[in-house]
Write a protein that holds these residues in place. Structure first.
Motif, PDB file in Angstrom:
ATOM      1  N   CYS A   1       0.838  -1.202   0.000  1.00 54.15           N
ATOM      2  CA  CYS A   1       0.000   0.000   0.000  1.00 54.15           C
ATOM      3  C   CYS A   1       0.869   1.247   0.000  1.00 54.15           C
ATOM      4  O   CYS A   1       0.654   2.179  -0.782  1.00 54.15           O
ATOM      5  CB  CYS A   1      -0.919   0.002   1.219  1.00 54.15           C
ATOM      6  N   ALA A   2       1.842   1.264   0.905  1.00 58.15           N
ATOM      7  CA  ALA A   2       2.701   2.441   1.014  1.00 58.15           C
ATOM      8  C   ALA A   2       3.435   2.723  -0.287  1.00 58.15           C
ATOM      9  O   ALA A   2       3.525   3.874  -0.743  1.00 58.15           O
ATOM     10  CB  ALA A   2       3.698   2.241   2.159  1.00 58.15           C
ATOM     11  N   GLU A   3       3.922   1.660  -0.907  1.00 58.43           N
ATOM     12  CA  GLU A   3       4.687   1.824  -2.151  1.00 58.43           C
ATOM     13  C   GLU A   3       3.798   2.260  -3.311  1.00 58.43           C
ATOM     14  O   GLU A   3       4.103   3.220  -4.033  1.00 58.43           O
ATOM     15  CB  GLU A   3       5.379   0.497  -2.475  1.00 58.43           C
ATOM     16  N   GLY A   4       2.668   1.565  -3.499  1.00 56.41           N
ATOM     17  CA  GLY A   4       1.789   1.859  -4.635  1.00 56.41           C
ATOM     18  C   GLY A   4       1.103   3.202  -4.523  1.00 56.41           C
ATOM     19  O   GLY A   4       1.024   3.970  -5.498  1.00 56.41           O
ATOM     20  N   ILE A   5       0.615   3.528  -3.324  1.00 52.16           N
ATOM     21  CA  ILE A   5      -0.089   4.801  -3.141  1.00 52.16           C
ATOM     22  C   ILE A   5       0.855   5.971  -3.317  1.00 52.16           C
ATOM     23  O   ILE A   5       0.497   6.998  -3.905  1.00 52.16           O
ATOM     24  CB  ILE A   5      -0.767   4.835  -1.760  1.00 52.16           C
ATOM     25  N   GLN A   6       2.085   5.828  -2.820  1.00 52.80           N
ATOM     26  CA  GLN A   6       3.039   6.928  -2.943  1.00 52.80           C
ATOM     27  C   GLN A   6       3.354   7.225  -4.404  1.00 52.80           C
ATOM     28  O   GLN A   6       3.506   8.389  -4.802  1.00 52.80           O
ATOM     29  CB  GLN A   6       4.327   6.602  -2.175  1.00 52.80           C
ATOM     30  N   ARG A   7       3.426   6.184  -5.225  1.00 52.02           N
ATOM     31  CA  ARG A   7       3.669   6.404  -6.656  1.00 52.02           C
ATOM     32  C   ARG A   7       2.520   7.186  -7.285  1.00 52.02           C
ATOM     33  O   ARG A   7       2.738   8.084  -8.109  1.00 52.02           O
ATOM     34  CB  ARG A   7       3.855   5.064  -7.374  1.00 52.02           C
ATOM     35  N   LEU A   8       1.284   6.854  -6.886  1.00 53.69           N
ATOM     36  CA  LEU A   8       0.131   7.571  -7.428  1.00 53.69           C
ATOM     37  C   LEU A   8       0.101   9.024  -6.959  1.00 53.69           C
ATOM     38  O   LEU A   8      -0.232   9.927  -7.727  1.00 53.69           O
ATOM     39  CB  LEU A   8      -1.159   6.857  -7.004  1.00 53.69           C
ATOM     40  N   LEU A   9       0.470   9.259  -5.700  1.00 51.58           N
ATOM     41  CA  LEU A   9       0.508  10.635  -5.200  1.00 51.58           C
ATOM     42  C   LEU A   9       1.595  11.448  -5.911  1.00 51.58           C
ATOM     43  O   LEU A   9       1.404  12.632  -6.223  1.00 51.58           O
ATOM     44  CB  LEU A   9       0.749  10.636  -3.690  1.00 51.58           C
ATOM     45  N   ASP A  10       2.723  10.806  -6.177  1.00 51.37           N
ATOM     46  CA  ASP A  10       3.791  11.488  -6.925  1.00 51.37           C
ATOM     47  C   ASP A  10       3.316  11.850  -8.328  1.00 51.37           C
ATOM     48  O   ASP A  10       3.642  12.925  -8.859  1.00 51.37           O
ATOM     49  CB  ASP A  10       5.036  10.591  -7.007  1.00 51.37           C
ATOM     50  N   PHE A  11       2.533  10.941  -8.933  1.00 48.41           N
ATOM     51  CA  PHE A  11       1.983  11.215 -10.269  1.00 48.41           C
ATOM     52  C   PHE A  11       1.051  12.420 -10.231  1.00 48.41           C
ATOM     53  O   PHE A  11       1.088  13.286 -11.125  1.00 48.41           O
ATOM     54  CB  PHE A  11       1.236   9.976 -10.781  1.00 48.41           C
ATOM     55  N   LEU A  12       0.205  12.508  -9.213  1.00 48.18           N
ATOM     56  CA  LEU A  12      -0.708  13.646  -9.099  1.00 48.18           C
ATOM     57  C   LEU A  12       0.056  14.951  -8.934  1.00 48.18           C
ATOM     58  O   LEU A  12      -0.324  15.981  -9.508  1.00 48.18           O
ATOM     59  CB  LEU A  12      -1.654  13.442  -7.916  1.00 48.18           C
ATOM     60  N   ARG A  13       1.117  14.913  -8.165  1.00 43.77           N
ATOM     61  CA  ARG A  13       1.910  16.137  -7.977  1.00 43.77           C
ATOM     62  C   ARG A  13       2.543  16.576  -9.296  1.00 43.77           C
ATOM     63  O   ARG A  13       2.672  17.768  -9.575  1.00 43.77           O
ATOM     64  CB  ARG A  13       2.984  15.914  -6.915  1.00 43.77           C
ATOM     65  N   GLN A  14       2.940  15.607 -10.120  1.00 46.56           N
ATOM     66  CA  GLN A  14       3.497  15.950 -11.431  1.00 46.56           C
ATOM     67  C   GLN A  14       2.446  16.612 -12.324  1.00 46.56           C
ATOM     68  O   GLN A  14       2.783  17.417 -13.191  1.00 46.56           O
ATOM     69  CB  GLN A  14       4.028  14.679 -12.115  1.00 46.56           C
ATOM     70  N   GLN A  15       1.178  16.280 -12.078  1.00 44.46           N
ATOM     71  CA  GLN A  15       0.087  16.886 -12.841  1.00 44.46           C
ATOM     72  C   GLN A  15      -0.423  18.174 -12.179  1.00 44.46           C
ATOM     73  O   GLN A  15      -1.451  18.715 -12.598  1.00 44.46           O
ATOM     74  CB  GLN A  15      -1.073  15.885 -12.964  1.00 44.46           C
ATOM     75  N   ASN A  16       0.293  18.617 -11.138  1.00 42.35           N
ATOM     76  CA  ASN A  16      -0.094  19.818 -10.380  1.00 42.35           C
ATOM     77  C   ASN A  16      -1.481  19.675  -9.755  1.00 42.35           C
ATOM     78  O   ASN A  16      -2.260  20.626  -9.688  1.00 42.35           O
ATOM     79  CB  ASN A  16      -0.059  21.066 -11.283  1.00 42.35           C
ATOM     80  N   ILE A  17      -1.772  18.483  -9.298  1.00 43.38           N
ATOM     81  CA  ILE A  17      -3.043  18.209  -8.642  1.00 43.38           C
ATOM     82  C   ILE A  17      -2.774  18.055  -7.145  1.00 43.38           C
ATOM     83  O   ILE A  17      -1.938  17.227  -6.751  1.00 43.38           O
ATOM     84  CB  ILE A  17      -3.697  16.933  -9.201  1.00 43.38           C
TER      85      ILE A  17
END
Length: 654
Positions: free
Chosen positions: A576-592
């Motif tokens: 969970c920690a690994e997968g969710i963090q990747r998704l949060l990093d993706f959102l930050r790259q999209q300025n979300i």
């Protein structure tokens, strides 16, 4: 000459009818007691063993010797302990049956072949002791320490081993039938070919324990931990493994016929060729299991998790698979004849040459699943959701199906777009439909799109991807937006097409507005309609690129939230920690922004799963102790820490 035998292990010791395995000569002399060798001189007789016998008590499981009693027993214990304190460690073949050695320090002692029947060894320290071949029938060893001890071929029938610490002990071919060993710790121990039939191992720790060919028939292992245990060819018939943890366990060729594994964790376990006929696996976690050629016929897996499991050539005939989660499960050549798959989730499942004859798939989910030459004769498909399913050489002639759902609403998590919209399909009609055209792509628009611009946009997309073969199916008005439905061939990345259309549409709108007069002239459109067309085009609100970008971000945000919820629902805390963090990093790259997700979504989802899944709760608490600092300080780690704090506040007394 008279023969005197030691009494059988029943009732009181009868000196007039005692049973022994060696003859004794009776002589009249006074008696004295010596530590070893034990020469007993009774009054008025002298008792001498035959030369072939050493001074010991011979024991068999069926007839353990009667313990000595009275003053003589006390002397034996005192002499035994005195010799041990003086450095003597060799007490092989000694008779200590029935004596009290509670809390004794007997580390590194040699009691091989000893008679310890009914002996009290509770809280005793027996680290590195040699008890091979010893008889401990009905002995009390609760809370004893047996680390690295040798109990090979020992008799431990009906022994009390509750809370024993037997880490790395060796119990090969030992007999532990009917043993009472709740909450004992035998992690790393070797119990190969041991007898544990009818044993009570409730809550026991058997992590990485060797249980190869071990007999565990009708044993109680509820709540036990068998992480990475090796149970190859073990006999677990009718065993109780309710809520047990068998993560990463090896069960190759094991027999679990009619075993109860309700809510057990078998994540990543190896069940190759295992026998689970009529086993109970309701709500069990079999995610990522290797179960090639496993026999699960007539088993009950209602509500079980089989995410990314491999069940190639598995036998699932007449198996209850109602409400199971088989996402991305490999069921190649599996036999599911007559299986109950009502409301089962087979999204992304691989059904290559799978036998589904007479299977009941009513209201099942086949979203993105792959059906390659399956056998579907008399299968029930009514109410299935077939959004983006992939068909190859599929014969739907003899299936029973009144209607299907061709779309899935991810927000409400419900199937929609009933097919046919009204009424029912006629028998055999489904095979005549071009079912591949039922694969639709949904493209959201915040406002009603301009039809001319939309057609040019789709033409541009088809120029870029010649094999796409897009077909406009419908344009539907929803509550606050519009949905464009496009059909395409199977295997297309619908998300990529969706994003490309939304990216091209604003650009095409500007280009069309700039060149519309030229286009009309080329098409020889009547100029009398020029003003009307101009008015129509100009009155239409030009799509704001900023608004389009915002819509895209909103859609991405929703998709990521859905993925996060799925990860929390099915994955252990570290994943969970690994997968969710990747998704949060993706959102930050999209300025979300992600703060709301951390505070509202992750924490709440963690709490929900922890409340209904005690195993996940325990894993979450363990993750808090073992996770590295970077994981704990990440956004996901902070959300998990917050959830753990709330869990602890609920379980701790006020």
């Amino acid at each position: 000459m008279l023969r005197l035998y030691t009494a059988q292990a029943k009732g009181e010791c009868n000196t007039s009818n005692a049973v022994s395995t060696t003859p004794y000569t009776l002589h009249p002399t006074p008696y004295t007691l010596h530590p070893t060798p034990y020469t007993l001189h009774p009054t008025p007789y002298t008792l001498h063993p035959t030369p072939s016998s050493t001074l010991k008590s011979l024991v068999t499981p069926s007839a353990p010797p009667i313990p000595l009693n009275g003053k003589l027993e006390i002397m034996q214990v005192q002499n035994f302990l005195t010799r041990y304190r003086q450095g003597d460690r060799d007490f092989a073949q000694v008779d200590l049956s029935g004596v009290n050695l509670k809390g004794a320090d007997l580390r590194t002692i040699n009691l091989s072949g000893a008679n310890l029947t009914n002996t009290n060894l509770s809280w005793a320290s027996l680290d590195y002791a040699n008890l091979s071949g010893a008889c401990l029938h009905q002995a009390d060893l609760h809370n004893a320490i047996l680390k690295h001890s040798n109990l090979n071929q020992a008799i431990l029938t009906r022994v009390n081993l509750s809370k024993v610490d037997g880490q790395s002990a060796s119990l090969c071919q030992a007999n532990l039938s009917w043993v009472e060993a709740p909450y004992c710790n035998l992690s790393g121990a070797n119990l190969q070919a041991a007898q544990l039939n009818h044993s009570n191992l409730t809550g026991a720790t058997l992590d990485k324990t060797q249980l190869i060919s071990t007999q565990l028939m009708a044993a109680n292992l509820c709540h036990a931990s068998l992480i990475a245990a090796n149970l190859t060819t073990a006999n677990l018939r009718e065993v109780l493994l309710e809520k047990a943890n068998l993560r990463d366990a090896i069960l190759v060729g094991a027999t679990l016929t009619e075993a109860n594994l309700r809510q057990a964790c078998l994540r990543r376990a190896n069940l190759t060729q295992a026998e689970l006929y009529r086993a109970i696996l309701t709500d069990a976690d079999l995610s990522e299991v290797t179960g090639d050629r496993v026999n699960l016929s007539r088993a009950n897996l209602m509500g079980a998790y089989l995410l990314r499991a491999s069940l190639v050539n598995a036998n699932l005939r007449r198996t209850v698979l109602q409400n199971v989660y088989c996402l991305q499960t490999n069921l190649t050549a599996a036999n599911l004849q007559g299986a109950d798959l009502r409301q089962a989730d087979l999204s992304g499942a691989y059904l290559n040459e799978t036998i589904l004859t007479e299977a009941n798939l009513t209201d099942a989910y086949l979203i993105g699943s792959y059906l390659i030459r399956p056998k579907l004769e008399q299968a029930q498909l009514t109410g299935c959701c077939i959004h983006n399913w992939h068909l190859e050489e599929v014969d739907l002639t003899n299936v029973n199906c009144r209607y299907l759902f061709t779309q899935f609403n991810w927000e409400t998590k419900t199937p929609n777009k009933r097919y046919p919209p009204t009424g029912d399909l006629m028998p055999g009609q489904l095979s005549q439909e071009k079912t591949t055209d039922l694969l639709l792509i949904e493209v959201p628009f915040s406002e009603m799109p301009n039809r001319e611009v939309l057609l040019f946009t789709l033409a541009q997309v088809e120029q870029e991807y010649p094999d796409l073969k897009l077909s406009l199916k419908a344009l539907s008005k929803q509550f606050d937006h519009y949905i464009l439905y496009l059909s395409t061939k199977p295997g297309v990345n619908s998300q990529a097409v969706n994003q490309r259309i939304l990216q091209l549409y604003p650009q095409m709108y500007q280009r069309f507005a700039h060149h519309r007069r030229t286009i009309w002239q080329l098409l020889e459109i009547d100029k009398s309609g020029d003003s009307q067309v101009n008015s129509s085009l100009n009155s239409a609100t030009s799509p704001n690129p900023t608004q389009v970008l915002a819509n895209n971000r909103r859609r991405i945000y929703k998709e990521v939230i859905h993925q996060i919820q799925q990860i929390i629902l099915f994955q252990p805390p570290d994943k969970c920690a690994e997968g969710i963090q990747r998704l949060l990093d993706f959102l930050r790259q999209q300025n979300i922004p992600t703060q709301d997700i951390v505070q509202k979504i992750i924490r709440k989802a963690m709490l929900r799963r922890a409340k209904r899944d005690p195993l996940f709760q325990a894993q979450l608490l363990a993750w808090e102790k073992t996770a590295d600092q970077s994981a704990r300080l990440s956004l996901t780690g902070q959300a998990m820490h917050s959830a753990i704090a709330l869990i602890l506040s609920q379980v701790q007394p006020p």
